[in-house]
Design a protein around this motif. Structure first.
Motif, PDB file in Angstrom:
ATOM      1  N   VAL A 169       1.072  -1.226   0.236  1.00  0.00           N
ATOM      2  CA  VAL A 169      -0.033  -0.044  -0.066  1.00  0.00           C
ATOM      3  C   VAL A 169       0.891   1.173   0.144  1.00  0.00           C
ATOM      4  O   VAL A 169       0.724   2.328  -0.640  1.00  0.00           O
ATOM      5  N   ALA A 170       2.096   1.449   0.943  1.00  0.00           N
ATOM      6  CA  ALA A 170       2.810   2.315   0.854  1.00  0.00           C
ATOM      7  C   ALA A 170       3.617   2.637  -0.518  1.00  0.00           C
ATOM      8  O   ALA A 170       3.697   3.755  -0.772  1.00  0.00           O
ATOM      9  N   ILE A 171       3.974   1.657  -1.115  1.00  0.00           N
ATOM     10  CA  ILE A 171       4.443   1.739  -2.484  1.00  0.00           C
ATOM     11  C   ILE A 171       3.535   2.283  -3.453  1.00  0.00           C
ATOM     12  O   ILE A 171       3.748   3.302  -4.195  1.00  0.00           O
ATOM     13  N   ALA A 172       2.358   1.807  -3.303  1.00  0.00           N
ATOM     14  CA  ALA A 172       1.149   2.257  -4.270  1.00  0.00           C
ATOM     15  C   ALA A 172       0.819   3.573  -4.156  1.00  0.00           C
ATOM     16  O   ALA A 172       0.813   4.418  -5.150  1.00  0.00           O
ATOM     17  N   ASP A 173       0.666   3.972  -3.064  1.00  0.00           N
ATOM     18  CA  ASP A 173       0.492   5.337  -2.727  1.00  0.00           C
ATOM     19  C   ASP A 173       1.742   6.433  -2.942  1.00  0.00           C
ATOM     20  O   ASP A 173       1.386   7.696  -3.193  1.00  0.00           O
ATOM     21  N   GLY A 174       2.838   5.903  -2.577  1.00  0.00           N
ATOM     22  CA  GLY A 174       4.045   6.574  -3.016  1.00  0.00           C
ATOM     23  C   GLY A 174       4.160   6.945  -4.647  1.00  0.00           C
ATOM     24  O   GLY A 174       4.304   8.164  -4.990  1.00  0.00           O
ATOM     25  N   VAL A 175       3.628   5.984  -5.337  1.00  0.00           N
ATOM     26  CA  VAL A 175       3.755   6.291  -6.762  1.00  0.00           C
ATOM     27  C   VAL A 175       2.779   7.219  -7.066  1.00  0.00           C
ATOM     28  O   VAL A 175       2.703   8.189  -7.879  1.00  0.00           O
ATOM     29  N   LYS A 176       1.446   7.131  -6.373  1.00  0.00           N
ATOM     30  CA  LYS A 176       0.291   7.818  -6.625  1.00  0.00           C
ATOM     31  C   LYS A 176       0.749   9.526  -6.360  1.00  0.00           C
ATOM     32  O   LYS A 176       0.439  10.198  -7.006  1.00  0.00           O
ATOM     33  N   ALA A 177       1.695   9.697  -5.270  1.00  0.00           N
ATOM     34  CA  ALA A 177       1.727  10.984  -4.711  1.00  0.00           C
ATOM     35  C   ALA A 177       2.918  11.633  -5.831  1.00  0.00           C
ATOM     36  O   ALA A 177       2.679  12.793  -6.236  1.00  0.00           O
ATOM     37  N   VAL A 178       3.615  10.682  -6.165  1.00  0.00           N
ATOM     38  CA  VAL A 178       4.721  11.235  -7.064  1.00  0.00           C
ATOM     39  C   VAL A 178       3.983  11.836  -8.468  1.00  0.00           C
ATOM     40  O   VAL A 178       4.419  12.832  -9.175  1.00  0.00           O
ATOM     41  N   ARG A 179       3.102  11.050  -8.942  1.00  0.00           N
ATOM     42  CA  ARG A 179       2.376  11.118 -10.208  1.00  0.00           C
ATOM     43  C   ARG A 179       1.175  12.230 -10.004  1.00  0.00           C
ATOM     44  O   ARG A 179       0.706  12.816 -10.884  1.00  0.00           O
ATOM     45  N   GLY A 180       1.015  12.479  -8.514  1.00  0.00           N
ATOM     46  CA  GLY A 180      -0.056  13.509  -8.536  1.00  0.00           C
ATOM     47  C   GLY A 180      -1.561  12.935  -8.968  1.00  0.00           C
ATOM     48  O   GLY A 180      -2.190  13.943  -9.344  1.00  0.00           O
ATOM     49  N   ASP A 196      -5.234  10.930  -8.697  1.00  0.00           N
ATOM     50  CA  ASP A 196      -6.304  10.901  -8.153  1.00  0.00           C
ATOM     51  C   ASP A 196      -6.841   9.494  -7.798  1.00  0.00           C
ATOM     52  O   ASP A 196      -7.694   9.034  -7.249  1.00  0.00           O
ATOM     53  N   LYS A 197      -6.246   8.617  -8.645  1.00  0.00           N
ATOM     54  CA  LYS A 197      -6.567   7.295  -8.553  1.00  0.00           C
ATOM     55  C   LYS A 197      -5.820   6.379  -7.601  1.00  0.00           C
ATOM     56  O   LYS A 197      -4.559   6.645  -7.351  1.00  0.00           O
ATOM     57  N   THR A 198      -6.537   5.520  -6.811  1.00  0.00           N
ATOM     58  CA  THR A 198      -5.975   4.794  -5.886  1.00  0.00           C
ATOM     59  C   THR A 198      -5.900   3.239  -6.351  1.00  0.00           C
ATOM     60  O   THR A 198      -6.779   2.732  -6.798  1.00  0.00           O
ATOM     61  N   ILE A 199      -4.711   2.769  -6.325  1.00  0.00           N
ATOM     62  CA  ILE A 199      -4.507   1.279  -6.658  1.00  0.00           C
ATOM     63  C   ILE A 199      -4.942   0.249  -5.457  1.00  0.00           C
ATOM     64  O   ILE A 199      -4.026   0.726  -4.585  1.00  0.00           O
ATOM     65  N   ASN A 200      -5.673  -0.654  -5.563  1.00  0.00           N
ATOM     66  CA  ASN A 200      -5.972  -1.296  -4.513  1.00  0.00           C
ATOM     67  C   ASN A 200      -5.215  -2.932  -4.748  1.00  0.00           C
ATOM     68  O   ASN A 200      -4.523  -3.080  -5.864  1.00  0.00           O
ATOM     69  N   ILE A 201      -5.157  -3.706  -3.693  1.00  0.00           N
ATOM     70  CA  ILE A 201      -4.463  -5.072  -3.851  1.00  0.00           C
ATOM     71  C   ILE A 201      -5.606  -6.247  -4.114  1.00  0.00           C
ATOM     72  O   ILE A 201      -6.579  -6.216  -3.566  1.00  0.00           O
TER      73      ILE A 201
END
Ligand code: AHR
Length: 503
Positions: free
Chosen positions: A270-281, A283-288
Motif C-alpha cells: 500500500v505504501a509503495i502504491a500510494d508513493g507512486v500515486k503521490a509522485v504522479r499527483g 487521484d486514482k488509488t490502486i488496490n490490492i
C-alpha cells in the motif's frame, strides 16, 4: 490464566468488505481440475462430468470469485487448446508442473462449472510465452456478444451469451525465475501496460490486475512493485500480492504468527502504491488483489514432487496435496483476519487453491470428497463477515517469535452488517500453552444478544481430516461465552480460532 481486552465501536469503520475477498483459485495443476472438480466416471458426476459432491462443498465454502486457469500454468497456456470439440483438442506438455495437459476442460467448461457453484470468473492471461494479441483474442472470445470471428466461434461452440468477465490478471508471478517468460520489472511492466491499454480499447471498464512480487521475500520485492506501478499506473486497477506460509524448521511459534507477516506485506505494498500515486499527483488509488494466499508446505513439494525427463509426464499427478492440521486452520483463520483488517485496500483475494491442490476440499477418484480443517474458518468467515470492517482496540499479552519478534498472543477483527444488525468478532489465540480469557467491550453496540459462538480447536494441534477420518476435526460451539452489562467474556483455548456473532 492470562487475559486480553477488546473494544468494539461501530463508529470506527475501516471500510466496506468486498465479497471478492472470499475468492479462491483453480489452476490446471495436479488433481485440481481432473479428478477434482471434473471426474466424468464418478458415480456423483453430473451431465457435464462435474462432481456434484464437490459443487456442494464449494457452495458451502462460500467462494465469491475464482481465479483461473493459473498460476504458473497460465504462463505456457494456449487458451485456444481448451475450446471447441473435445476430440480435436491437443494434449500438451505442461512445463510449469511437468504434467501432460489433456485440455478436456477449458474456458467454456469452466464457465459452466462456475454457474453451478455460483462464483465469478477471474481470468488470467498468458504474458509469459504470449502477449497482447492473445489477450485480446481471449477477451473477444469471452466477452463480445457476437458478429466477430472469435465471439461467433464461442457461439458455434454452444455459448450464445458472453461471459462478461470483469477481473483479468495480466500474467502470473512474472518476477519469479521459475516462471515461463520470467522477465525484469521494466520489460514486464511495458508488456502489461500495452496489454492493459489494448484490452481497454475493447472494454474500458475491465478491472485489471498487474503482477506484484510472488512473495514479500523476493530479492526484487519493492523495487518490482514501484517499477511496475510507475509504468502501468493509469492502465490498471489492482496490484497482486501472493503469500504462502508453513512452519519452517518446525518453528510453530512463528508460523502461528504468520498474519503479522501478511499485515506488514500489505502495508508495504500500500505504501509503495500510494508513493507512486503521490509522485504522479494522481487521484486514482490502486488496490490490492491478494490473489494467492494460504498455508502451503512448499518446502516438501520442492523436495519430492517434480517429475524429470519428458517421456512420461503424467496427467493430473498427485502434487501439492497438503493435509491440513488444526494449527494450519488457525493460521488460515488468522490470515483472514489480516485480510479483513485491510478491507479498505485489499478488495479482492483468492485462497490458493480450492480442490486437492493446497486446498480446503479433497477428493478421492471414485470415492468421497471431504472438508479439510482449513475449510471451516474460511466458510464461517465468508458467511459472517458482511458489511464493514471495524477498527477494534486490542490489549493482548505478547510472545516472542524467531521470525517476527514480539507479537500479540491474541489477534482479532470485527465486522458489522447494518442490514442485519449483526456484529461478528473473529479472534485467534496463537499461544501454544495457555488458555486466554478475553473481555470484549460491546457497550457501543447498544442492546445486543449472543447469537453464535464457534471455535476451531483440538488438544492435538496436528489433528487433521483424512480419507479414513474425514470428520476428525470440525467446529465446536464455544459454551464459555457470557454477555453481561455490555461485556462479553470468552475463553480461548491455546491454538484456536473463534467467530462470535452478536445481533
Ligand atoms: O498456487 C500454486 C502456485 O504458487 C501457483 O501456480 C503460482 O502462481 C505460485 O507460485
Amino acid at each position: 490464566m492470562i487475559s486480553a481486552h477488546l473494544t468494539i465501536d461501530p463508529h470506527f469503520v475501516v471500510g466496506p468488505i468486498n465479497r471478492r475477498l472470499f475468492g479462491s483459485f483453480v489452476e490446471h495443476l495436479g488433481r485440481a481440475v481432473y479428478e477434482g472438480i471434473y471426474e466424468p466416471g464418478h458415480a456423483d458426476a453430473d451431465e457435464h462430468g462435474f462432481r456434484r459432491d464437490v459443487i456442494e462443498l464449494v457452495r458451502e465454502l462460500g467462494v465469491s470469485t475464482i481465479r483461473y486457469p493459473g498460476g504458473n500454468f497460465v504462463s505456457g497456456y494456449r487458451w485456444e487448446d481448451g475450446v471447441g470439440p473435445r476430440a480435436e483438442r491437443p494434449r500438451r506438455l505442461e512445463l510449469a508442473w511437468h504434467s501432460t495437459e489433456p485440455n478436456e476442460i477449458g474456458l467454456d467448461e469452466f464457465a459452466t462449472w462456475l454457474d453451478k457453484v455460483g462464483s465469478e470468473m477471474m481470468y488470467a492471461v498468458n504474458l509469459g510465452t504470449r502477449g497482447v494479441e492473445e489477450a485480446l483474442d481471449v477477451l473477444e472470445y469471452a466477452n463480445l456478444n457476437s458478429g466477430t470471428a472469435l465471439s461467433d466461434l464461442r457461439i458455434a461452440h454452444g455459448t450464445p451469451q458472453p461471459y462478461n468477465i470483469r477481473m483479468w490478471c495480466l500474467g502470473n508471478e512474472m518476477d519469479g525465475p521459475w516462471q515461463l517468460g520470467h522477465s525484469t520489472a521494466q520489460s514486464y511492466a511495458e508488456l502489461a501496460s500495452k496489454t492493459a491499454r489494448a484490452m481497454r480499447q475493447i472494454d474500458p471498464d475491465l478491472e485489471l490486475v498487474v503482477c506484484g512480487s510472488s512473495s514479500g521475500q523476493m530479492p526484487t520485492f519493492g523495487a518490482w512493485e514501484r517499477t511496475v506501478l510507475e509504468e502501468t499506473y493509469d492502465a490498471i486497477d489492482y496490484i497482486s500480492c501472493h503469500a504462502y506460509y508453513e512452519p519452517l524448521s518446525g518453528d510453530f511459534k512463528s508460523f502461528l504468527a504468520s498474519a503479522v507477516d501478511m499485515d506488514r506485506f500489505i502495508d508495504k505494498v500500500v505504501a509503495i502504491a500510494d508513493g507512486v500515486k503521490a509522485v504522479r499527483g494522481s487521484d486514482k488509488t490502486i488496490n490490492i488483489s491478494f490473489d494467492e494466499w494460504n498455508v502451503w508446505y512448499l518446502s516438501r513439494y520442492r523436495e519430492v514432487d517434480r517429475v524429470s525427463g519428458v517421456d512420461s509426464w503424467p496427467v493430473a499427478p498427485r502434487i501439492c496435496e497438503d493435509t491440513y492440521s488444526v494449527a494450519d486452520a488457525v493460521v488460515v483463520g488468522s490470515l483472514l483476519i489480516s485480510l479483513l483488517r485491510h478491507a479498505d485496500r485489499v478488495t479482492a483475494a483468492s485462497l490458493a487453491q480450492l480442490v486437492n491442490v493446497i486446498a480446503p476440499i479433497m477428493t478421492e477418484p471414485g470415492g468421497p470428497a471431504w472438508r479439510q480443517t482449513t475449510f471451516y474458518p474460511f466458510a464461517v468467515t465468508s458467511r459472517l463477515a458482511r458489511g464493514v470492517t471495524l477498527d477494534v482496540t486490542l490489549d493482548s499479552p505478547s510472545y516472542d517469535t524467531d521470525r517476527f519478534g514480539s507479537v500479540p498472543v491474541i489477534d482479532a477483527v470485527a465486522t458489522r452488517d447494518e442490514a442485519t444488525g449483526q456484529t461478528t468478532v473473529f479472534v485467534v489465540n496463537r499461544g501454544m500453552e495457555e488458555e486466554v480469557t478475553i473481555d470484549i467491550d460491546v457497550r457501543q453496540l447498544g442492546s445486543v444478544a449472543l447469537q453464535e459462538v464457534q471455535s476451531l480447536h483440538d488438544d492435538d494441534i496436528h489433528a487433521a481430516n483424512t480419507l479414513e477420518h474425514p470428520d476428525r476435526v470440525g467446529l465446536r460451539g464455544n459454551q464459555s461465552a457470557i454477555l453481561a452489562d455490555g461485556m462479553v467474556t470468552l475463553q480461548l483455548p491455546p491454538v484456536s480460532w473463534t467467530a462470535l456473532t452478536l445481533g
